[in-house]
Design a protein around this motif. Structure first.
Motif, PDB file in Angstrom:
ATOM      1  N   VAL B  38     -50.262   2.167  63.263  1.00  0.00           N
ATOM      2  CA  VAL B  38     -51.075   3.355  63.044  1.00  0.00           C
ATOM      3  C   VAL B  38     -50.165   4.531  62.722  1.00  0.00           C
ATOM      4  N   VAL B  39     -50.431   5.183  61.609  1.00  0.00           N
ATOM      5  CA  VAL B  39     -49.678   6.375  61.248  1.00  0.00           C
ATOM      6  C   VAL B  39     -50.502   7.601  61.605  1.00  0.00           C
ATOM      7  N   VAL B  40     -49.854   8.555  62.281  1.00  0.00           N
ATOM      8  CA  VAL B  40     -50.510   9.811  62.613  1.00  0.00           C
ATOM      9  C   VAL B  40     -49.932  10.885  61.708  1.00  0.00           C
ATOM     10  N   CYS B  41     -50.775  11.575  60.960  1.00  0.00           N
ATOM     11  CA  CYS B  41     -50.266  12.647  60.124  1.00  0.00           C
ATOM     12  C   CYS B  41     -51.123  13.898  60.306  1.00  0.00           C
ATOM     13  N   GLY B  42     -50.629  14.985  59.744  1.00  0.00           N
ATOM     14  CA  GLY B  42     -51.344  16.249  59.876  1.00  0.00           C
ATOM     15  C   GLY B  42     -50.370  17.386  59.683  1.00  0.00           C
ATOM     16  N   PRO B  43     -50.883  18.584  59.481  1.00  0.00           N
ATOM     17  CA  PRO B  43     -50.007  19.738  59.259  1.00  0.00           C
ATOM     18  C   PRO B  43     -49.118  19.998  60.473  1.00  0.00           C
ATOM     19  N   GLY B  47     -50.272  19.018  66.612  1.00  0.00           N
ATOM     20  CA  GLY B  47     -50.276  18.311  67.893  1.00  0.00           C
ATOM     21  C   GLY B  47     -49.855  16.851  67.788  1.00  0.00           C
ATOM     22  N   LYS B  48     -49.335  16.432  66.625  1.00  0.00           N
ATOM     23  CA  LYS B  48     -48.956  15.020  66.427  1.00  0.00           C
ATOM     24  C   LYS B  48     -47.888  14.579  67.416  1.00  0.00           C
ATOM     25  N   VAL B 199     -46.813   5.737  64.611  1.00  0.00           N
ATOM     26  CA  VAL B 199     -45.772   6.463  63.893  1.00  0.00           C
ATOM     27  C   VAL B 199     -46.276   7.835  63.460  1.00  0.00           C
ATOM     28  N   VAL B 200     -45.624   8.880  63.957  1.00  0.00           N
ATOM     29  CA  VAL B 200     -45.905  10.217  63.433  1.00  0.00           C
ATOM     30  C   VAL B 200     -44.953  10.429  62.265  1.00  0.00           C
ATOM     31  N   LEU B 217     -54.713  14.410  62.036  1.00  0.00           N
ATOM     32  CA  LEU B 217     -54.868  15.331  63.166  1.00  0.00           C
ATOM     33  C   LEU B 217     -54.727  16.760  62.652  1.00  0.00           C
ATOM     34  N   ASP B 218     -55.603  17.645  63.107  1.00  0.00           N
ATOM     35  CA  ASP B 218     -55.441  19.054  62.760  1.00  0.00           C
ATOM     36  C   ASP B 218     -55.908  19.914  63.927  1.00  0.00           C
TER      37      ASP B 218
END
Lengths: 248, 253
Positions: B38-43, B47-48, B199-200, B217-218
């Motif tokens: 699982v990849v976690v992304c966001g600006p 909070g990643k 993975v962030v 995530l935002d």
């Protein structure tokens, strides 16, 4: 000034056994080094424990170590020595007090007293160096240990303290030199260390200029030699780029 | 203890605040199945990193439950050190121990925590160095390695504990561009070997090719979760669309 320098005085008999005056410097130096080394061991062990305590989570242990530092750093060394020598023995349980005052020789008594005094005084200073060293490490170092399942004792023992010590070798060297110099207060409780022996030589021979010149030189040479030795130690233990890494 | 056995990581209504006002994680509910990537992304600031650090409790949470392999990590009775043995963590800044050699970095935890013999740990450490292509660096110190090499050692260090899960917190963000590939390659091999991974990262190429799922995530909220193809080709929410425009075509976002 018309002083008649007489360097031959050191080779004259003291009138005590077969000793010449020069021997007093050697026995004084041996006493000084023994005292400083014994005090340094106490300072290093206790100071490390206290320094680690200051960085631990929670409030109680850091405050205890902080109070120790405040107490021992803010009372003059000489006052501390007189308290240890003249006051504390009367507070101790009779068995220990009497042992100190009667059973052992006055020299041994003075040695133990000054050793404890110097050790505890210097421990406060070592504590602050150790604390600074630990706090200088990036937070990520400890975190990397915790993330692998190491407990706090293991993190300190294998990761934090070994790195902190490498960082603080220079200030620790200065504390070590300080303890050698500070050990000269022992002459005020009649311990025949280097300064004590120098003073006695003056009293016996009246050659105060010669005696203080040599006494001073010995302190100077010993400290310079140690300074170079510690630089060598520092180089040997240096790990490339130790402090360069960042991160949380 | 855990009703759904296939979930390796499970967030249930997790909330975290910094101070009183800063709500960094908002009602996070998320599952990562065994073997899933699982990849976690966001600006940035979304909070990643905080999210991934709560899994091994490098960051505590205020509210909700986090489970790893059937153990609730934020339960007061849980032995957190025990749990961390099972969860490998790779940091943005590698955090190798600079006073230890590469091999010692890898074997420290297996020897001290798992009580493995030094010989066994060395052997396993060498196998892992082989796997990340650095067996010739066993006696080097971290500062003598490039960033990419350091991060590969850090991955090997995590794997040495034989964890059930590997977490990566922006593993390539501190690297020079030419070293990113070698680290991603190691991670891809790991994913193919069946490791459960979270993975962030900002490496959208990695997300597209290796991830089973992308979580967006935002402002501390999960706004979107989807398979990579769907997320990249057809993002649902405005914030994800905007984020993808900025990441994929930074000069035209």
């Amino acid at each position: 000034m018309n002083y008649h320098w007489d360097w031959g005085v050191f080779f004259r008999s003291t009138g005590v056994g077969h000793e010449i005056y020069l021997d007093w410097f050697f026995s004084g130096l041996a006493m000084t080094l023994g005292l400083a080394l014994a005090g340094w061991i106490i300072a290093l062990v206790l100071g490390t424990v206290l320094g680690v305590m200051r960085t631990l989570p929670g409030k109680v242990l850091p405050r205890i170590a902080g109070a120790y530092v405040d107490l021992f750093r803010n009372v003059p060394l000489l006052v501390q020595l007189f308290i240890w020598y003249y006051v504390i023995p009367d507070w101790l349980p009779d068995a220990i007090g009497n042992w100190l005052k009667q059973d052992i020789s006055p020299t041994t008594n003075a040695f133990i007293t000054v050793m404890v005094c110097l050790g505890l005084f210097t421990a406060a200073r070592v504590c602050e160096q150790v604390r600074t060293g630990i706090q200088a490490l990036p937070r990520g170092q400890a975190n990397a240990g915790y993330a692998l399942g190491l407990n706090i004792v293991q993190v300190y023992r294998h990761i934090v303290v070994p790195q902190a010590f490498r960082i603080i070798i220079p200030p620790l060297t200065s504390e070590f030199l300080n303890i050698i110099k500070n050990s000269s207060v022992a002459s005020l409780v009649a311990l025949p260390e280097l300064l004590g022996q120098t003073k006695q030589l003056v009293d016996f021979s009246a050659a105060q200029f010669e005696a203080y010149t040599v006494g001073t030189l010995i302190y100077f040479v010993v400290n310079i030699a140690l300074m170079f030795f510690m630089r060598w130690v520092e180089k040997r233990l240096r790990v490339p780029g130790l402090i360069a890494l960042g991160g949380k | 203890m855990n009703s759904d056995n296939s979930a390796m990581i499970r967030f249930n209504q997790v909330n975290k605040w910094y101070g009183r006002d800063h709500h960094v994680l908002k009602n996070i509910s998320l599952e990562v199945k065994q073997g899933e990537v699982v990849v976690v992304c966001g600006p940035s600031g979304s909070g990643k990193s905080t999210l991934i650090r709560t899994i091994n409790q490098l960051e505590p949470v205020n509210d909700g439950e986090i489970w790893v392999d059937g153990v609730q990590v934020n339960h007061p009775r849980t032995n957190i050190n025990r749990l961390r043995e099972e969860v490998g963590f790779v940091f943005q800044h590698f955090n190798l121990y600079p006073h230890l050699s590469v091999l010692q970095n890898i074997t420290l935890a297996p020897v001290k925590v798992r009580k493995m013999s030094q010989a066994d740990a060395d052997q396993r450490g060498m196998e892992l160095l082989e796997r990340v292509g650095l067996s010739n660096k066993r006696d080097a110190y971290p500062s003598q390695l490039s960033g990419g090499q350091q991060q590969r050692v850090a991955i090997a260090r995590g794997l040495a504990m034989q964890p059930k899960v590997m977490l990566f917190d922006e593993p390539t963000s501190a690297l020079d561009p030419e070293m990113i590939g070698e680290v991603l390659k190691v991670m891809q091999n790991l994913a193919e070997s069946g490791m459960t991974m979270m993975v962030v990262t900002h490496e959208m190429g990695f997300a597209r090719e290796v991830a089973d799922r992308v979580v967006f995530l935002d402002h501390g909220e999960i706004l979107e979760q989807a398979a990579p193809a769907q997320f990249f080709n057809n993002p649902q929410c405005d914030r994800a669309q905007q984020f993808l425009r900025q990441v994929l075509a930074p000069m035209h976002g």
